[in-house]
Enzyme design. Structure first.
Site, PDB file in Angstrom:
ATOM      1  N   CYS A  90       0.870  -1.173   0.000  1.00  0.00           N
ATOM      2  CA  CYS A  90       0.000   0.000   0.000  1.00  0.00           C
ATOM      3  C   CYS A  90       0.910   1.227   0.000  1.00  0.00           C
ATOM      4  O   CYS A  90       2.126   1.101  -0.016  1.00  0.00           O
ATOM      5  CB  CYS A  90      -0.996   0.000   1.153  1.00  0.00           C
ATOM      6  SG  CYS A  90      -0.289   0.068   2.781  1.00  0.00           S
ATOM      7  N   CYS A  99      -4.433  -0.653  -2.316  1.00  0.00           N
ATOM      8  CA  CYS A  99      -5.023   0.644  -2.626  1.00  0.00           C
ATOM      9  C   CYS A  99      -4.760   0.964  -4.089  1.00  0.00           C
ATOM     10  O   CYS A  99      -3.844   0.417  -4.703  1.00  0.00           O
ATOM     11  CB  CYS A  99      -4.467   1.740  -1.720  1.00  0.00           C
ATOM     12  SG  CYS A  99      -2.720   2.104  -1.932  1.00  0.00           S
ATOM     13  N   CYS A 151       2.798   0.712  -8.561  1.00  0.00           N
ATOM     14  CA  CYS A 151       3.636  -0.450  -8.252  1.00  0.00           C
ATOM     15  C   CYS A 151       4.570  -0.726  -9.430  1.00  0.00           C
ATOM     16  O   CYS A 151       4.152  -0.710 -10.582  1.00  0.00           O
ATOM     17  CB  CYS A 151       2.752  -1.664  -7.991  1.00  0.00           C
ATOM     18  SG  CYS A 151       3.657  -3.130  -7.490  1.00  0.00           S
TER      19      CYS A 151
END
Length: 136
Positions: free
Chosen positions: A7, A79, A86
């Site tokens: 996250c 999230c 990412c």
């Protein structure tokens, strides 16, 4: 199996997921967590986990470790920010997105905020139980 929970702040959701996965898997999963912009372990995350007998105090809020990132079996983003930002993972790594609101952003009094952390913990617990069922 190695799983990495991601996250943005690595302060609540991913920390609780790491602790729950370790606890519920009883050694079947190697669970880790990280964040894009680590903020430190949230005290209400610790409190919510204490309520169910899972101590996450020794866990640290940390950035993504590239060596770990490239060797896990599963990456779970928690999230939209983490999902969008990412890093690209090798093609053999499975990725899942579990969109769960950040309890650290909860407003209200202490009682209301604690309840939101409990709800987050319980949602994560359900998802992790489902994941463990898949790998029986």
């Amino acid at each position: 199996m190695k799983v990495l929970f991601l996250c943005t702040g690595n302060s609540a959701r991913s920390q609780m997921a790491e602790g729950l996965a370790r606890h519920l898997s009883k050694g079947r999963l190697d669970a880790y967590s990280a964040g894009l912009e680590p903020k430190g372990l949230h005290p209400l995350a610790v409190a919510a986990m204490d309520e169910i007998g899972v101590d996450i105090r020794s866990q640290k809020s940390k950035k993504i470790d590239p060596d770990l990132f490239n060797t896990v079996d599963l990456i779970v983003t928690l999230c939209g920010d983490a999902e969008a930002r990412c890093p690209v993972s090798p093609p053999h790594i499975r990725r899942e997105h579990w969109p769960i609101e950040d309890p650290a952003r909860a407003v209200g009094g202490d009682k209301e905020r604690r309840e939101i952390f409990r709800e987050t913990r319980d949602r994560l617990r359900e998802r992790i139980i489902d994941l463990l069922e898949e790998f029986r």
